[in-house]
Design an enzyme around this catalytic site. Structure first.
Site, PDB file in Angstrom:
ATOM      1  N   HIS A  43       0.787  -1.233   0.000  1.00 12.87           N
ATOM      2  CA  HIS A  43       0.000   0.000   0.000  1.00 12.87           C
ATOM      3  C   HIS A  43       0.824   1.290   0.000  1.00 12.87           C
ATOM      4  CE1 HIS A  43      -0.151   0.242   4.713  1.00 12.87           C
ATOM      5  NE2 HIS A  43       1.005  -0.246   4.282  1.00 12.87           N
ATOM      6  N   HIS A  44       2.150   1.192   0.008  1.00 11.66           N
ATOM      7  CA  HIS A  44       2.964   2.404  -0.106  1.00 11.66           C
ATOM      8  C   HIS A  44       3.326   2.717  -1.561  1.00 11.66           C
ATOM      9  CE1 HIS A  44       3.216   2.500   4.173  1.00 11.66           C
ATOM     10  NE2 HIS A  44       3.944   1.391   4.256  1.00 11.66           N
ATOM     11  N   ALA A  45       3.237   1.735  -2.439  1.00 12.62           N
ATOM     12  CA  ALA A  45       3.549   1.957  -3.852  1.00 12.62           C
ATOM     13  C   ALA A  45       2.408   2.707  -4.529  1.00 12.62           C
ATOM     14  CB  ALA A  45       3.778   0.629  -4.559  1.00 12.62           C
ATOM     15  N   GLN A  86       0.262   4.164   7.493  1.00 10.21           N
ATOM     16  CA  GLN A  86      -0.635   4.868   6.574  1.00 10.21           C
ATOM     17  C   GLN A  86      -0.470   4.310   5.157  1.00 10.21           C
ATOM     18  OE1 GLN A  86       0.411   8.966   6.037  1.00 10.21           O
ATOM     19  NE2 GLN A  86      -1.115   9.314   4.442  1.00 10.21           N
ATOM     20  N   ASN A  88      -0.339   5.280   2.114  1.00  3.98           N
ATOM     21  CA  ASN A  88      -0.212   6.505   1.320  1.00  3.98           C
ATOM     22  C   ASN A  88      -0.154   6.267  -0.186  1.00  3.98           C
ATOM     23  OD1 ASN A  88       2.418   5.344   1.845  1.00  3.98           O
ATOM     24  ND2 ASN A  88       3.323   7.231   1.045  1.00  3.98           N
TER      25      ASN A  88
END
Length: 251
Positions: A43-45, A86, A88
């Protein structure tokens, strides 16, 4: 520096398999009501870059693929991100595409990576917790967040559940004090939430950096599968009772 061929074979190729798993699991969830990818949740990519051990934006890609394959029949998607960090990357993609049909619930440790202020604008229900958060507070805030989500976005056609176990006590990258039992309650809560909304749910496993994570995941998935098996048996028993009560030709 490691040679590219080694990095690709040992790191990137397995992670591309995770991406395929997330896309396939999303499709299976639409067909069967639920599915679990034993990986994914990067979920950071985002579309422009990878970050935080996340080279590929599997969640964004899965959402786009499902929308495309369904010819728009599946459009409204909710992401429930309960990794300790988070999400992001998904949020930045939502902002880039101005995706008004994507609703994001994100509950995370506000004092650790990535602290992406720009991306926060994409979050619909933002729950910022502090290091040391315990079971009672965690689960209470989760229930409140999901209640808000159900009121504001009551008809999702797919729920993507990012189920990081880095919320566990002792996780070196997490900072929370959440027990294995609470992780099981969390997972059951999200599946029950999707069931109440009559929305298919796809679960991806995301982060978890303690030796305990694997065992906690096994226990939680076993509990979920047992619950779903019991529900199916109950539905079968109800169907049998209806068939016995209303013989053929009487319905």
């Amino acid at each position: 520096m490691l040679p590219h061929c080694l990095v690709d074979r040992q790191v990137l190729r397995p992670m591309r398999t995770h991406v395929g798993g997330t896309v396939l699991a999303a499709a299976l969830a639409i067909v069967h009501g639920w599915a679990i990818n034993l990986g994914g949740g990067m979920h950071h990519a985002h579309r422009e870059d990878g970050s935080g051990w996340c080279p590929y934006a599997d969640i964004t890609l899965a959402i786009h693929k499902i929308r495309e394959a369904s010819a728009g029949a599946v459009q409204q998607v909710m992401v429930v991100d309960l990794d300790v960090h988070q999400g992001n990357g998904v949020e930045r993609d939502k902002l880039h595409y101005n995706d008004k049909d994507l609703y994001i619930v994100d509950m995370y440790n506000s004092r650790t990576f990535p602290m992406d202020t720009k991306a926060k604008a994409a979050i619909n229900v933002k729950v910022e917790l502090i290091p040391g958060t315990t079971d009672e507070i965690y689960l209470s805030r989760l229930h409140a967040a999901l209640d808000t989500a159900a009121q504001e976005f009551p008809n999702p056609q797919l729920v993507v559940y990012n189920a990081g176990t880095d919320i566990l006590t002792g996780d070196p990258l997490g900072g929370f004090a959440v027990s294995p039992a609470a992780v099981q309650q969390r997972d059951a809560t999200v599946f029950g939430f999707a069931d109440r909304l009559k929305a298919p749910v796809v679960m991806v496993l995301s982060g978890g950096y303690t030796r305990a994570s694997a065992g906690v995941i096994v226990e939680s998935l076993t509990s979920l599968l047992r619950g779903m098996a019991a529900k199916l048996q109950g539905s079968a028993a109800e169907a049998s009772l209806v068939a016995d009560t209303c013989p053929a030709g009487d319905t």
